[in-house]
Design an enzyme around this catalytic site. Sequence first.
Site, PDB file in Angstrom:
ATOM      1  CD  GLU A 136      -3.987  -4.234  -4.024  1.00 52.93           C
ATOM      2  OE1 GLU A 136      -4.745  -3.747  -3.228  1.00 52.93           O
ATOM      3  OE2 GLU A 136      -3.855  -4.124  -5.350  1.00 52.93           O
TER       4      GLU A 136
HETATM    5  S1  MYA Z   1       0.590  -3.969  -0.316  1.00 52.98           S
HETATM    6  C1  MYA Z   1       0.709  -4.690   1.141  1.00 52.98           C
HETATM    7  C2  MYA Z   1      -0.459  -5.848   1.523  1.00 52.98           C
HETATM    8  N1  MYA Z   1      -0.635  -5.871   2.999  1.00 52.98           N
HETATM    9  C3  MYA Z   1      -1.863  -5.999   3.372  1.00 52.98           C
HETATM   10  O1  MYA Z   1      -2.783  -5.912   2.756  1.00 52.98           O
HETATM   11  C4  MYA Z   1      -1.874  -6.223   4.932  1.00 52.98           C
HETATM   12  C5  MYA Z   1      -2.774  -6.923   5.427  1.00 52.98           C
HETATM   13  N2  MYA Z   1      -3.133  -6.662   6.679  1.00 52.98           N
HETATM   14  C6  MYA Z   1      -4.278  -6.261   7.124  1.00 52.98           C
HETATM   15  O2  MYA Z   1      -5.030  -5.733   6.220  1.00 52.98           O
HETATM   16  C7  MYA Z   1      -4.292  -5.650   8.655  1.00 52.98           C
HETATM   17  O3  MYA Z   1      -3.180  -5.426   9.108  1.00 52.98           O
HETATM   18  C8  MYA Z   1      -5.397  -6.386   9.353  1.00 52.98           C
HETATM   19  C9  MYA Z   1      -5.602  -5.913  10.648  1.00 52.98           C
HETATM   20  C10 MYA Z   1      -6.785  -6.687   8.704  1.00 52.98           C
HETATM   21  C11 MYA Z   1      -4.739  -7.901   9.464  1.00 52.98           C
HETATM   22  N3  MYA Z   1     -10.295  -1.095   6.729  1.00 52.98           N
HETATM   23  O4  MYA Z   1      -6.579  -4.646  15.790  1.00 52.98           O
HETATM   24  P1  MYA Z   1      -6.889  -4.510  14.246  1.00 52.98           P
HETATM   25  C12 MYA Z   1      -9.140  -1.054  11.596  1.00 52.98           C
HETATM   26  C13 MYA Z   1     -10.568  -0.299   7.615  1.00 52.98           C
HETATM   27  O5  MYA Z   1      -7.904  -5.652  13.550  1.00 52.98           O
HETATM   28  P2  MYA Z   1      -4.494  -5.739  13.007  1.00 52.98           P
HETATM   29  C14 MYA Z   1       0.690  -5.164  -1.410  1.00 52.98           C
HETATM   30  O6  MYA Z   1       0.581  -6.234  -1.184  1.00 52.98           O
HETATM   31  C15 MYA Z   1      -9.736  -1.807  12.748  1.00 52.98           C
HETATM   32  O7  MYA Z   1     -11.185  -1.665  12.632  1.00 52.98           O
HETATM   33  N4  MYA Z   1     -10.168  -0.273   8.992  1.00 52.98           N
HETATM   34  O8  MYA Z   1      -5.320  -4.657  13.537  1.00 52.98           O
HETATM   35  C16 MYA Z   1       0.945  -4.625  -2.918  1.00 52.98           C
HETATM   36  C17 MYA Z   1      -9.296  -1.026  13.918  1.00 52.98           C
HETATM   37  O9  MYA Z   1     -10.040   0.172  14.091  1.00 52.98           O
HETATM   38  P3  MYA Z   1     -10.603   0.607  15.611  1.00 52.98           P
HETATM   39  C18 MYA Z   1      -9.662  -1.126   9.323  1.00 52.98           C
HETATM   40  O10 MYA Z   1      -4.634  -6.884  14.168  1.00 52.98           O
HETATM   41  C19 MYA Z   1       0.956  -5.392  -3.919  1.00 52.98           C
HETATM   42  C20 MYA Z   1      -7.855  -0.634  13.694  1.00 52.98           C
HETATM   43  O11 MYA Z   1      -7.899  -0.823  12.227  1.00 52.98           O
HETATM   44  C21 MYA Z   1      -9.192  -2.142   8.287  1.00 52.98           C
HETATM   45  O12 MYA Z   1      -3.213  -5.277  12.755  1.00 52.98           O
HETATM   46  C22 MYA Z   1       0.889  -4.715  -5.278  1.00 52.98           C
HETATM   47  C23 MYA Z   1      -6.805  -1.941  14.259  1.00 52.98           C
HETATM   48  O13 MYA Z   1      -7.353  -3.131  13.757  1.00 52.98           O
HETATM   49  C24 MYA Z   1      -9.586  -2.187   6.986  1.00 52.98           C
HETATM   50  N5  MYA Z   1      -9.445  -3.013   6.106  1.00 52.98           N
HETATM   51  O14 MYA Z   1      -5.210  -6.494  11.863  1.00 52.98           O
HETATM   52  C25 MYA Z   1      -0.295  -4.633  -6.086  1.00 52.98           C
HETATM   53  N6  MYA Z   1      -8.357  -3.337   9.019  1.00 52.98           N
HETATM   54  O15 MYA Z   1      -9.309   0.669  16.601  1.00 52.98           O
HETATM   55  C26 MYA Z   1      -0.491  -3.935  -7.383  1.00 52.98           C
HETATM   56  C27 MYA Z   1      -8.363  -2.996  10.148  1.00 52.98           C
HETATM   57  O16 MYA Z   1     -11.127   1.767  15.284  1.00 52.98           O
HETATM   58  C28 MYA Z   1      -1.727  -3.721  -7.705  1.00 52.98           C
HETATM   59  N7  MYA Z   1      -8.876  -1.813  10.598  1.00 52.98           N
HETATM   60  O17 MYA Z   1     -11.682  -0.594  15.900  1.00 52.98           O
HETATM   61  C29 MYA Z   1      -2.398  -4.667  -8.578  1.00 52.98           C
HETATM   62  C30 MYA Z   1      -3.406  -4.197  -9.369  1.00 52.98           C
HETATM   63  C31 MYA Z   1      -4.238  -5.043 -10.207  1.00 52.98           C
HETATM   64  C32 MYA Z   1      -3.745  -6.136 -11.115  1.00 52.98           C
HETATM   65  C33 MYA Z   1      -4.243  -7.342 -11.190  1.00 52.98           C
HETATM   66  C34 MYA Z   1      -3.626  -8.321 -12.327  1.00 52.98           C
HETATM   67  C35 MYA Z   1      -4.662  -9.512 -12.292  1.00 52.98           C
END
Ligand code: MYA
Length: 607
Positions: free
Chosen positions: A412
Amino acid sequence: MPPERGPVVSATQKNATQNSFMKSLFFGQIQEELIFPYPEVPAETNETVRMVLDSVDRFAREHVKSAEWDEKGEMPREIVSLMAEMGMMGMAVPEEFGGLGLPQSGYARIMQEVAGIDGSLGVTLGAHQSIGYKALLLFGTDEQKKRFLPRLASGEMIACYCLTEPSSGSDAASIKTTATLSGDGTHYVLNGNKLWITNGGIASFMTVFAKVEVEEAGPNGDRTKKEKVTCFLLELPAQGVTAGPSEHKLGIRASWTNAIHFDNVRVPVENVVSGVGQGFKVAMGVLNHGRLGLAAGAIGGAKRALQASIEHSNERVQFQKKLHEFGMIKEKIGRLMMNIYVAESMTYMTTNMVDRKDLDYSIESAVAKVFCSEMLWEAVDENLQIWGGSGYMKEYPYERWLRDARINRIFEGTNEILRAFIALSGMQGPGQELAGIAAGMPKDLAEAIKFPLKGLGPLGELVARKIKRNTVGETISKAHPSLKKMAGVLEEHAVEFGTQVEVLLRRHGKKIHLRQFAQKRIADIAIDFYAMACVLSRVTSSIQKAGGDVTKCELEIAMAEAFFQRANRRIKGNFKTIDRNDDDHMKLIADKAAAAGRYPFDVITPS
Ligand code: MYA
């Protein structure tokens, strides 16, 4: 020089950031009305959650066989059906669609319990509803919701979230899976590969992110083709979808993790979520929401580890003393308990921000994910340490808890990418303000300092002074008077933080994107700050509930004071090292290691 009192924020900027506590902080501003009073779980939610928790505990006693599942690397499929029968697959789904209709705070509290019982169980449940069908829930049309939500809420359908690919992990926008519109315009055709998809092996509903080629008007009115991330809802069975075998993993071994292959898979056009090209925002919106389920799950795991530590240290005798009588053990138990309290305070503050529906909580949820996953790791590690040799043995569950916990710092959004996100997303507002000020200057001057503003030269200073003139004075008024000192610490740090953000932006301009050493410091300060602010609010509420009698809140005040002391030291250290640090040494060492491709020293001489 001590920092100037009062936040560095102009009236216009206050408007621009008023719907985000953390985004305001990057201007040096504390919007206390967003965090005071500390939110209470509504009575109705409380009631439903209590009932669910009772059945979860019964279910755990009767059906959960964690050691056996871990050993085999799978849990029986019927376990998911049993959870469905208990109504647990649609906790946050509105009642009209067959769910429990819980707000995010109630959902998180149940996730906390489930993940505290078994990590694999938490992840299976979380992958289904924290992210699996969250795009539908948050961004779907009424028609889409009617079509899918009842079956998802009942557990007839199990969901998964297909974003990650072999060459696209943290860089989520770089996915290669494609979706091509069919000639008759009725459906898209999906092709590509997804990796490490939780629930991939049991899913009958997939939220799939793929790139669609769209034509856009170019700057000169010409048409250019661009590939844009788009979100699709895919119902299974569907021809062309294959799931690989479940992966062997370090932890959460009983959960399903599979590769998914799409070979000319047809998805009806009406299954696009939020429109073609909106997929990246949908993906991020889902993760912002989902990260709070993970944060809550981490609290559950940490509480269980603390419980085991307390029990063992109350029983085990060494040197004729119970372990809990030793200072080093006291420090561990005290720290774990304090950190859980802090994690709980920030997570449930943030779930309330989600439930309010009028706030931007993107930074707050990333902060909670980072803090809680690291807090959990520390808890399971220290618990294993307290159990000593027994902790290391498979006969006990503690090594499994450690293995299960590790993934939370990775999935995540890795904690590294989230730190970068916290820093850069927070700095976006002040960066635009600086650029805006430059734009309002006489043409020749503006030309000279076009954003990015470079260096700390006189023009940069001029911009800074202009911002300072627009400052509005503000202090924390809502904290309980007995916590005045803590409130003062936050006020000072807020001003200093706003100033340092500005300094970094003037120094690096847009190149701040490349400055990860600086981003980490900024993110770490932001994380500690949010943690302190949430604790201050929660303890204030506890004192108020106790009619102002601080003696009744001795434990909470002690935890708050201890956390403030520790966080204060870390924040001061981070401020100090913005200018004086060993970054250049670290870069040099890492670059040499990369160039050599190995550790280049040895105590024996080569033959
Ligand atoms: S699911 C997959 C997990 N993967 C990720 O989380 C991917 C991580 N990467 C990113 O988050 C993005 O690519 C990043 C963006 C942050 C690196 N909210 O030019 P940019 C907007 C709102 O910075 P990038 C898994 O793991 C930004 O403002 N907007 O883009 C499953 C811009 O907008 P604008 C956002 O360089 C696991 C545009 O997007 C956000 O590519 C299973 C472009 O941004 C945001 N967060 O970098 C889990 N981010 O153009 C099961 C960006 O308007 C569940 N933007 O200015 C578990 C449950 C719990 C159990 C617990 C047990 C203890």
